[in-house]
Design a protein around this motif. Structure first.
Motif, PDB file in Angstrom:
ATOM      1  N   GLY A  78      14.908   9.803  -9.243  1.00  0.00           N
ATOM      2  CA  GLY A  78      14.602   8.598 -10.012  1.00  0.00           C
ATOM      3  C   GLY A  78      15.183   7.269  -9.574  1.00  0.00           C
ATOM      4  O   GLY A  78      15.196   6.314 -10.351  1.00  0.00           O
ATOM      5  N   ALA A  79      15.648   7.144  -8.320  1.00  0.00           N
ATOM      6  CA  ALA A  79      16.218   5.864  -7.881  1.00  0.00           C
ATOM      7  C   ALA A  79      15.178   4.742  -7.927  1.00  0.00           C
ATOM      8  O   ALA A  79      15.498   3.593  -8.234  1.00  0.00           O
ATOM      9  CB  ALA A  79      16.780   5.995  -6.466  1.00  0.00           C
ATOM     10  N   GLU A  80      13.921   5.093  -7.619  1.00  0.00           N
ATOM     11  CA  GLU A  80      12.891   4.043  -7.590  1.00  0.00           C
ATOM     12  C   GLU A  80      12.671   3.464  -8.989  1.00  0.00           C
ATOM     13  O   GLU A  80      12.472   2.262  -9.154  1.00  0.00           O
ATOM     14  CB  GLU A  80      11.594   4.607  -6.995  1.00  0.00           C
ATOM     15  CG  GLU A  80      11.716   4.762  -5.475  1.00  0.00           C
ATOM     16  CD  GLU A  80      10.850   5.850  -4.880  1.00  0.00           C
ATOM     17  OE1 GLU A  80      10.672   6.902  -5.542  1.00  0.00           O
ATOM     18  OE2 GLU A  80      10.355   5.660  -3.753  1.00  0.00           O
ATOM     19  N   ASN A 125      24.853   8.764 -11.788  1.00  0.00           N
ATOM     20  CA  ASN A 125      23.926   9.407 -12.732  1.00  0.00           C
ATOM     21  C   ASN A 125      23.254   8.362 -13.619  1.00  0.00           C
ATOM     22  O   ASN A 125      23.227   8.481 -14.849  1.00  0.00           O
ATOM     23  CB  ASN A 125      24.672  10.425 -13.603  1.00  0.00           C
ATOM     24  CG  ASN A 125      25.267  11.546 -12.774  1.00  0.00           C
ATOM     25  OD1 ASN A 125      24.587  12.138 -11.940  1.00  0.00           O
ATOM     26  ND2 ASN A 125      26.546  11.812 -12.967  1.00  0.00           N
ATOM     27  N   LEU A 126      22.701   7.329 -12.993  1.00  0.00           N
ATOM     28  CA  LEU A 126      22.175   6.192 -13.738  1.00  0.00           C
ATOM     29  C   LEU A 126      20.947   6.545 -14.567  1.00  0.00           C
ATOM     30  O   LEU A 126      20.118   7.356 -14.161  1.00  0.00           O
ATOM     31  CB  LEU A 126      21.793   5.067 -12.776  1.00  0.00           C
ATOM     32  CG  LEU A 126      22.946   4.395 -12.042  1.00  0.00           C
ATOM     33  CD1 LEU A 126      22.396   3.395 -11.032  1.00  0.00           C
ATOM     34  CD2 LEU A 126      23.888   3.713 -13.020  1.00  0.00           C
ATOM     35  N   THR A 127      20.888   5.911 -15.739  1.00  0.00           N
ATOM     36  CA  THR A 127      19.681   5.922 -16.562  1.00  0.00           C
ATOM     37  C   THR A 127      19.389   4.455 -16.867  1.00  0.00           C
ATOM     38  O   THR A 127      20.249   3.591 -16.631  1.00  0.00           O
ATOM     39  CB  THR A 127      19.924   6.651 -17.896  1.00  0.00           C
ATOM     40  OG1 THR A 127      21.021   5.988 -18.562  1.00  0.00           O
ATOM     41  CG2 THR A 127      20.295   8.114 -17.676  1.00  0.00           C
ATOM     42  N   TYR A 162      25.309  12.827  -7.418  1.00  0.00           N
ATOM     43  CA  TYR A 162      25.514  12.105  -8.678  1.00  0.00           C
ATOM     44  C   TYR A 162      24.439  11.042  -8.833  1.00  0.00           C
ATOM     45  O   TYR A 162      24.631  10.002  -9.446  1.00  0.00           O
ATOM     46  CB  TYR A 162      26.909  11.475  -8.722  1.00  0.00           C
ATOM     47  CG  TYR A 162      27.934  12.251  -7.927  1.00  0.00           C
ATOM     48  CD1 TYR A 162      28.391  13.488  -8.403  1.00  0.00           C
ATOM     49  CD2 TYR A 162      28.412  11.798  -6.704  1.00  0.00           C
ATOM     50  CE1 TYR A 162      29.299  14.232  -7.663  1.00  0.00           C
ATOM     51  CE2 TYR A 162      29.318  12.540  -5.965  1.00  0.00           C
ATOM     52  CZ  TYR A 162      29.758  13.756  -6.447  1.00  0.00           C
ATOM     53  OH  TYR A 162      30.649  14.502  -5.717  1.00  0.00           O
ATOM     54  N   ALA A 163      23.305  11.291  -8.180  1.00  0.00           N
ATOM     55  CA  ALA A 163      22.225  10.305  -8.121  1.00  0.00           C
ATOM     56  C   ALA A 163      21.507  10.171  -9.459  1.00  0.00           C
ATOM     57  O   ALA A 163      21.542  11.106 -10.257  1.00  0.00           O
ATOM     58  CB  ALA A 163      21.237  10.736  -7.041  1.00  0.00           C
ATOM     59  N   PRO A 164      20.838   9.018  -9.708  1.00  0.00           N
ATOM     60  CA  PRO A 164      20.853   7.783  -8.915  1.00  0.00           C
ATOM     61  C   PRO A 164      22.189   7.048  -9.042  1.00  0.00           C
ATOM     62  O   PRO A 164      22.869   7.155 -10.062  1.00  0.00           O
ATOM     63  CB  PRO A 164      19.735   6.956  -9.549  1.00  0.00           C
ATOM     64  CG  PRO A 164      18.985   7.832 -10.467  1.00  0.00           C
ATOM     65  CD  PRO A 164      19.912   8.931 -10.854  1.00  0.00           C
ATOM     66  N   VAL A 165      22.511   6.279  -7.989  1.00  0.00           N
ATOM     67  CA  VAL A 165      23.789   5.562  -7.972  1.00  0.00           C
ATOM     68  C   VAL A 165      23.593   4.105  -7.559  1.00  0.00           C
ATOM     69  O   VAL A 165      22.645   3.777  -6.864  1.00  0.00           O
ATOM     70  CB  VAL A 165      24.793   6.191  -6.983  1.00  0.00           C
ATOM     71  CG1 VAL A 165      25.191   7.581  -7.414  1.00  0.00           C
ATOM     72  CG2 VAL A 165      24.246   6.216  -5.569  1.00  0.00           C
ATOM     73  N   CYS A 203      21.593   5.482   2.138  1.00  0.00           N
ATOM     74  CA  CYS A 203      22.434   6.548   1.562  1.00  0.00           C
ATOM     75  C   CYS A 203      23.914   6.167   1.401  1.00  0.00           C
ATOM     76  O   CYS A 203      24.578   5.777   2.349  1.00  0.00           O
ATOM     77  CB  CYS A 203      22.334   7.810   2.403  1.00  0.00           C
ATOM     78  SG  CYS A 203      23.183   9.216   1.656  1.00  0.00           S
ATOM     79  N   LEU A 204      24.421   6.312   0.183  1.00  0.00           N
ATOM     80  CA  LEU A 204      25.802   5.939  -0.125  1.00  0.00           C
ATOM     81  C   LEU A 204      26.727   7.149  -0.212  1.00  0.00           C
ATOM     82  O   LEU A 204      27.846   7.041  -0.692  1.00  0.00           O
ATOM     83  CB  LEU A 204      25.837   5.148  -1.439  1.00  0.00           C
ATOM     84  CG  LEU A 204      25.149   3.777  -1.387  1.00  0.00           C
ATOM     85  CD1 LEU A 204      25.138   3.125  -2.758  1.00  0.00           C
ATOM     86  CD2 LEU A 204      25.844   2.871  -0.377  1.00  0.00           C
ATOM     87  N   ALA A 205      26.270   8.303   0.231  1.00  0.00           N
ATOM     88  CA  ALA A 205      27.090   9.518   0.207  1.00  0.00           C
ATOM     89  C   ALA A 205      27.532   9.863  -1.210  1.00  0.00           C
ATOM     90  O   ALA A 205      28.712  10.081  -1.484  1.00  0.00           O
ATOM     91  CB  ALA A 205      28.292   9.396   1.148  1.00  0.00           C
TER      92      ALA A 205
END
Ligand SMILES: Cc1cc2nc3c(=O)[nH]c(=O)nc-3n(C[C@H](O)[C@H](O)[C@H](O)COP(=O)(O)O)c2cc1C
Ligand code: SF4
Lengths: 455, 170
Positions: free
Chosen positions: B101-103, B154-156, B139-142, B133-135
Motif C-alpha cells: 500500500g505505499a502507492e 506501518n503507515l495508514t 514494517y511497510a509502508p514507511v 528502498c529504505l531497508a
C-alpha cells in the motif's frame, strides 16, 4: 525451535547497552581472540566455520580474509558494509538497532585477525538513528577498554569509526563503497585489483557485511567446527532472513540454513502464512536482484522435492527453475499482485540507482523501465516482451559491476515464468488497467500449500 | 536579460565548525577528503540545504576543489541542492512497500497536502516525495523525515493525518 546465534538475546531488556550485553556473554569472544589466539588462528576458525558472506554473494569469509595482502609497513583496513539498500533486505538495520555491540565485538575480532588498526563501519546515510546508536555503543566499548590503545592489555590498538553514506544503492557494491568512503562519487572500480590488494586509500582492505562480521562472534566463542555443524552441507550456520510483502508476520528471522521454504512461509513459528487468507503467487527469495519464482517452484524443486532455505537448494535448477539466497531478503507476493507492475517498479529502482559508468547498464535500465511502464499502462506491443528479454541479455555480463546483472535478472525471470501475464497486458490493456491477472488465469493453478510444521 | 543571482553569504556556526574538526580526525594523515560526506550531512542539518556558497565553504575547509564537492553532492540522493520545505516526507516507493500500500499512502499525501510530488505547501511546511528502498520492508509502508531521519512505520491514512497534525503544531 531453531538455534539462535545472533538474535538469542534480542528480547533481553537493555541488550543494546554494554552492561547488559556483557551480562549475556558479550565481549567474551574478544577476550578469547585477543588473549588466547593469534590473528592467523582466528582466520583459521572462520575458515573452519564455513561462513559465507551474508551481503549477497556468499563468498567464503575465511578464504577472503586469507587473500589479504600483507606488505611490510602498509596499513590494512577492515570495513563493514552496512549500506543495506537491496530492496527486501532490512536485517542489518535490525541487528544494529537492537544489538549494536554484536557488530562492534565482531569488528574488533575481525580487525585483529586482519591486522587493522583503523576500521570503519559504512552505514547508509538514511540510517541516522542507527549511526547514533553505533556511535554511542563505540564510546561505551572504548570506555570499557575494548577499543583504543592497548586493548585489554594485549598491546593491540584499534580505532573504530562510523561513516555515513549519502543515499545511493550502488555504494553497497564494495569498490563503490570504498570510493564513497574516500569522499568521492560512488562509482565502482574496475577489478582487478581487488580490495584485498588495493582497497581503501590503495591499501589492502577487507569489506564484509554486518551479519558476516557479527557471525564471527559465535564462531570464536564456540569454535569454527561447532558453527559448521549447524546448517546443511556447504550452507553452514544461521542466516538472518528479512521477510516482507504479503505475509501474516513479516520481520527479521534467524533460521538455521536448511529450513524448508514451505515451513518458513507457513509455520506459525516463522511468517505464519500469506496475509488475509490469500494464496501465494510468487516470491523473490534473496533480495530484488535474484530471479522471481512462481509459488510452485518456490516450495518445490523441479523434481518435486522440497526446496530448502540454503545457498544450494535455492539455486538448484539454475535460472531455469531456481533462484538465489542472495542477501536473504524474502519477498512474498499474494495472488492479487501484478508481476508486470512489480517488475516495472524494480526496473525503475535499478535505473535510478545505476551509477551511469557503463552504457549497457545506464541505457539498458532506462530502456527496460520505459518498456515495462508502457506494458503496465496498456500501451505495450507483443514485440516489447522479446525486446525486454533482448535488452536484459545484452546488459548481463557486460558491465563493470554486478548491478547490471541485478537489473537484468528480475526482468528475464519474470518473463520466463509469467510470460502469459505480460501477454495479457498487451491483449487486454483496458482490463489490465483495472484488475490484476491473479491466479485464476493460470492454466496450471498454483496449489495452495499444506501447512506443515517441523519436528 | 539574464539575471545573475547575488551570492548569498552563508554562516557556519562555531558548533558546526567544531563538528567538522571532530570528523576530520577519523581519517589518516592526508586523507581528510573522506570527511566530505559526513561534513555535508552536518552542513545540511544546520542550513536545511546545500547552496553553492555553502559547498564552496566546505571545499575551502577541506582544501579541495569546489567541483569535488559539487560532484559528490549531486551524486547522492540525500543532499538537497535547493531550499526545501521544513518537513520533507520521504515515502519508500520500492516493490515490497508497494505490495502493502505505499502507492495509496503517496496518493493520500498528495490529496491531504494539496501538492504534487516535490512541491512545497504554501506555508512552506511540507513536501513529499517517493524514494527508493529504505531497508524497512517488514514494517511497510514507511516514510522518513530528515535531518534526524526519524522513521514512521506501518503507515495508514490515519497515521499520516496524525503525523501531519503533530508536525504542524511543532
Ligand atoms: C549493486 C550492489 C549492491 C550491494 N549492496 C550490498 C549491501 O548493501 N550490503 C552488503 O553487505 N553487500 C552488498 N553488496 C555486496 C558487496 O559488494 C560485497 O560483496 C559484500 O559487502 C561482501 O561482504 P560479505 O562477503 O560479508 O557478504 C552489493 C553488491 C552490489 C553489486
Ligand atoms: S554496472 Fe551500472 S552501476 Fe555498475 S558500474 Fe556499470 S553503470 Fe555503474
Amino acid at each position: 525451535m531453531g538455534r539462535k546465534l545472533l538474535l538469542e538475546h534480542i528480547n533481553v531488556p537493555g541488550i543494546n547497552t554494554l552492561d547488559v550485553y556483557r551480562q549475556n556473554g558479550g565481549y567474551r569472544a574478544v577476550e578469547k581472540a585477543l588473549k588466547n589466539l593469534t590473528p592467523d588462528e582466528v582466520v583459521e576458525e572462520v575458515k573452519k566455520s564455513g561462513l559465507r558472506g551474508r551481503g549477497g554473494a556468499g563468498f567464503p569469509t575465511g578464504m577472503k580474509w586469507s587473500f589479504l595482502a600483507k606488505p611490510e609497513g602498509v596499513a590494512r583496513y577492515m570495513v563493514c558494509n552496512a549500506d543495506e539498500s537491496e530492496p527486501g533486505t532490512f536485517k542489518d538495520r535490525y541487528l544494529m538497532t537492537h544489538i549494536p555491540h554484536a557488530l562492534i565485538e565482531g569488528m574488533i575480532i575481525s580487525s585483529f585477525a586482519l591486522g587493522a588498526s583503523t576500521s570503519y563501519i559504512y552505514v547508509r546515510g538514511e540510517m541516522m538513528p542507527q549511526i547514533r546508536i553505533l556511535e554511542r555503543a563505540i564510546a561505551e566499548a572504548k570506555n570499557a577498554g575494548f577499543l583504543g590503545k592497548n586493548i585489554l592489555g594485549t598491546g593491540y590498538d584499534l580505532e573504530l569509526y562510523v561513516q555515513p553514506g549519502g543515499g545511493a544503492y550502488i555504494c553497497g557494491e564494495e569498490t563503490a563503497l570504498l570510493e564513497s568512503l574516500e569522499g568521492k562519487r560512488g562509482n565502482p572500480r574496475i577489478k582487478p585489483p581487488f580490495p584485498a590488494i588495493a582497497g581503501l586509500y590503495g591499501c589492502p582492505t577487507v569489506v564484509n557485511n554486518v551479519e558476516s562480521i557479527a557471525a564471527v562472534v559465535p564462531i570464536i566463542n564456540d569454535g569454527g567446527e561447532e558453527y559448521a555443524k549447524i546448517g546443511i552441507g556447504r550452507s553452514t550456520g544461521t542466516k538472518l532472513i528479512s521477510a516482507s510483502g504479503n505475509l501474516v508476520r513479516p520481520g527479521v528471522y534467524e533460521i538455521e540454513l536448511g529450513l524448508p521454504v514451505e515451513e518458513f512461509i507457513y509455520s506459525d513459528e516463522w511468517c505464519g502464512g500469506i496475509a488475509n487468507g490469500k494464496r501465494l503467487k510468487a516470491t523473490v527469495a534473496g533480495g530484488s536482484s535474484v530471479p522471481v519464482l512462481p509459488a510452485n517452484l518456490t516450495l518445490k524443486l523441479a523434481n518435486g522435492e522440497p526446496r530448502l532455505m540454503s545457498y544450494e537448494s535455492l539455486s538448484e535448477g539454475g535460472f531455469a527453475t531456481g533462484t538465489m539466497l542472495g542477501s536473504g531478503g524474502f519477498i512474498a507476493f499474494d495472488e492479487d499482485q501484478c508481476i508486470v507492475r512489480n517488475t516495472w517498479n524494480f526496473s525503475r529502482f535499478y535505473h535510478h540507482e545505476s551509477c551511469g559508468q557503463c552504457s549497457p547498464c545506464r541505457e539498458g535500465t532506462g530502456w527496460m523501465e520505459k518498456v515495462l511502464h508502457r506494458l503496465e499502462y496498456g500501451h505495450g506491443k507483443m514485440s516489447d516482451i522479446d525486446l525486454l528479454v533482448n535488452v536484459a541479455k545484452n546488459i548481463e555480463g557486460n558491465t563493470i559491476c554486478p548491478l547490471g546483472d541485478a537489473a537484468a535478472w528480475p526482468v528475464a525471470s519474470a518473463i520466463r515464468h509469467f510470460r502469459d501475464e505480460f501477454e495479457w497486458h498487451v491483449n487486454e490493456p483496458a482490463k489490465a488497467l483495472k484488475t490484476n491477472y491473479g491466479l485464476a488465469n493460470y492454466a496450471e493453478p498454483i496449489a495452495k500449500a499444506e501447512v506443515t510444521t517441523g519436528n | 536579460m539574464l539575471k545573475v543571482e547575488e551570492p548569498q553569504p552563508v554562516h557556519f556556526s562555531p558548533a558546526l565548525i567544531e563538528k567538522f574538526g571532530e570528523i576530520v580526525k577519523r581519517y589518516p594523515e592526508g586523507k581528510h577528503k573522506s570527511a566530505l560526506l559526513p561534513i555535508l550531512h552536518e552542513t545540511q542539518a544546520e542550513l536545511g540545504w546545500l547552496s553553492s556558497e555553502a559547498m564552496d565553504k566546505v571545499a575551502a575547509y577541506l582544501d579541495i576543489q569546489d567541483i569535488e564537492v559539487y560532484e559528490v553532492a549531486s551524486f547522492y540522493s540525500m543532499y538537497f541542492l535547493k531550499p526545501q520545505a521544513k518537513f520533507v516526507m520521504e515515502v519508500c516507493r520500492t516493490g515490497p512497500c508497494c505490495l502493502v500500500g505505499a502507492e495509496k499512502i503517496m496518493d493520500h499525501l498528495e490529496n491531504k497536502l494539496g501538492v504534487k510530488e516535490g512541491e512545497v505547501t504554501a506555508d512552506g511546511l511540507f513536501s513529499w516525495r517517493g524514494v527508493e528502498c529504505l531497508a524497512a520492508c517488514g514494517y511497510a509502508p514507511v516514510l522518513q523525515i530528515g535531518p534526524d531521519y526519524t522513521f514512521y512505520e506501518n503507515l495508514t491514512e490515519q497515521k499520516v493525518d496524525d503525523l501531519i497534525n503533530d508536525l504542524r503544531n511543532k
